[in-house]
Structure formats: structure tokens, C-alpha cells
Motif scaffolding. Structure first.
Motif: not given
Length: 256
Positions: A61-73, A92-99
Motif C-alpha cells: 500500500y505504501s509503495a502504491l500510493v505513498k512516497d515509499c519505494s518498492v525496495q524499502k517496502a 483495504s482503502g486502496i480501491e478509492v485512492e487508486l481509482s
């Protein structure tokens, strides 16, 4: 370059997470570099590797919608060569944020693309539902592995599952071929189990779609998550563990 496999079934209780955890572990023990991506907000895959989902700060979730690299997560598991991009309830909250974002359906694909050269396999655990997470995962995947439990209603849901895959393929122009159908929770002693296996072969007239390996009902597979271990580590000699090792070998043979 990693092959990305989405493990998917819209019906719960089919052994999806068990398959992700033990197939990934088997491949890693065979010397392959593997990344598991937990795309289920329940985070059962994450806890199956002994990771406390309530304590981790950086997740998929952090990597998809926040300022976090995939490597860090990404976290290295206790298994050599095996890493996980973990999940927790935040997903669970990513549906709204990503859309709300442009090209939201390719967010996971874009996230994984830079690291595909590091791994041999990326295995995605999907939630048992159709939504933004599932669409993202199917588009990011090169193929789909479908676990189906040896029960009557599992076959009823198979047509819906195939329609979902076809829908993503046609509307988003992102074909995701079937890697294989995996029969799980199988008991050859029961008439129902044998009938479901037979019907599965009729449904897929081309039996190349169906893995030769069958995953049996096995108490060790059910016990292992409570110890925070893949069954391959919890009880390597159990029938469940040995079946997943055979599945990994079969998967590798498909690449040859």
C-alpha cells in the motif's frame, strides 16, 4: 527477467494463500529468486511468513500510493532467495485512492517493472473479489494460476472466474494467459473429489491447462500458518509439502 504469476480465485477457501506461500518457498529452495506480493488486505500471506502485519510500516500500500519505494517496502523472509512485499489492513482503502488516479489500473505493473530483472519469479496473492486490486494484479501478471478446491461449488464459480480474466483481456487489452489449474484440498478416497477432478478435465478439454500435481487435504498445511512458517519448513516430509515441491518442479519444467 521475472515471470509474474497471479494466483487467483474469486471463491475463498480454495487454498490460494497456501499455494502462494508454499510454491514460492519451494521455488526459492530450488535456487530461484522469488518475490511474493501480498495484494490481499487480510494479509494472510504476510503472517504466514511470520511477519507481524500490525507492526510493519511500509507495505505494498505504501509503495502504491505513498512516497515509499518498492525496495524499502520489501522484506526478506527467513528463506534464502525469498522476499515479500507485505500487506496489512491499510490496503483495504486502496480501491478509492487508486481509482482517483490516472491510469490507476497499471499502478502495480509500473511498480514492479523496475525490479523484474532482480527476480526469477514474482508471485501475486489476490483477494477473493473483483475490484481495483484484482484488475491491477491481472494487468501486472504474465500469467494466472488458478487453485480450485475439490468441491462441487468450486466448479460453478469457474465460469465466472474465466469471464473476469476475459473481461480484463478485452476491455483493457491486457491478455493474461492461464498458467495452469491446480486442484487443491483433494481426497482421492471420496467420490466427490474424483468427480470434481473428472469434471475439471471435461471443462478444460486441453488437459495441458491442468497441473499434473494435485494438492491433498493435509493437516500440516493447515497448521503451518499458526507457526508463522510455510509448510515446507514446518514439516518438509508431509504430503502437503511434498506436493508443493512437485508443483514447483512441474512449473520449472514448463519453462524448459
Amino acid at each position: 527477467m521475472a515471470e509474474t504469476i497471479a494466483v487467483m480465485n474469486q471463491k475463498g477457501g480454495c487454498g490460494k494463500t497456501t499455494t502462494v506461500v508454499n510454491l514460492a518457498t519451494s521455488l526459492a529452495l530450488m535456487g530461484k529468486a522469488v518475490l511474493v506480493v501480498d495484494m490481499d488486505p487480510q494479509a494472510n500471506t504476510t503472517t504466514s511468513f511470520g511477519i507481524n502485519k500490525t507492526e510493519i510500516k511500509n507495505t505494498v500500500y505504501s509503495a502504491l500510493v505513498k512516497d515509499c519505494s518498492v525496495q524499502k517496502a520489501t522484506i526478506q523472509t527467513k528463506v534464502e532467495n525469498l522476499f515479500i512485499l507485505p500487506s496489512n489492513i491499510d490496503l483495504s482503502g486502496i480501491e478509492v485512492e487508486l481509482s482517483q488516479k490516472e491510469n490507476y489500473h497499471i499502478a502495480l505493473k509500473n511498480l514492479l517493472e523496475p525490479i523484474k530483472g532482480i527476480f526469477d519469479y514474482i508471485i501475486i496473492d489476490l483477494p477473493p473479489s473483483l475490484g481495483v486490486i484484482t484488475i491491477n494484479s491481472l494487468i501486472a501478471a504474465d500469467s494466472v494460476l488458478i487453485p480450485i478446491q475439490a468441491e462441487y461449488f468450486a466448479l460453478e464459480g469457474l465460469a465466472d472466474l474465466m469471464n473476469t480474466i476475459k473481461l480484463v483481456e478485452t476491455r483493457l487489452r491486457s491478455p493474461t494467459p492461464i498458467k495452469g489449474i491446480l486442484l487443491t484440498l483433494y481426497d482421492a478416497r471420496t467420490r466427490l473429489g474424483r468427480e470434481v477432478y473428472s469434471e475439471l478435465k471435461k471443462y478444460f478439454k486441453d488437459e495441458e491447462y491442468i497441473f499434473k500435481t494435485v494438492i491433498p487435504r493435509n493437516i500440516r498445511l493447515a497448521e503451518a500458518p499458526s507457526y508463522g512458517k510455510p509448510c515446507i519448513l514446518y514439516d518438509p516430509e508431509s504430503k502437503g509439502s511434498q506436493s508443493y515441491l512437485r508443483l514447483a518442479k512441474e512449473l520449472l519444467e514448463l519453462e524448459q
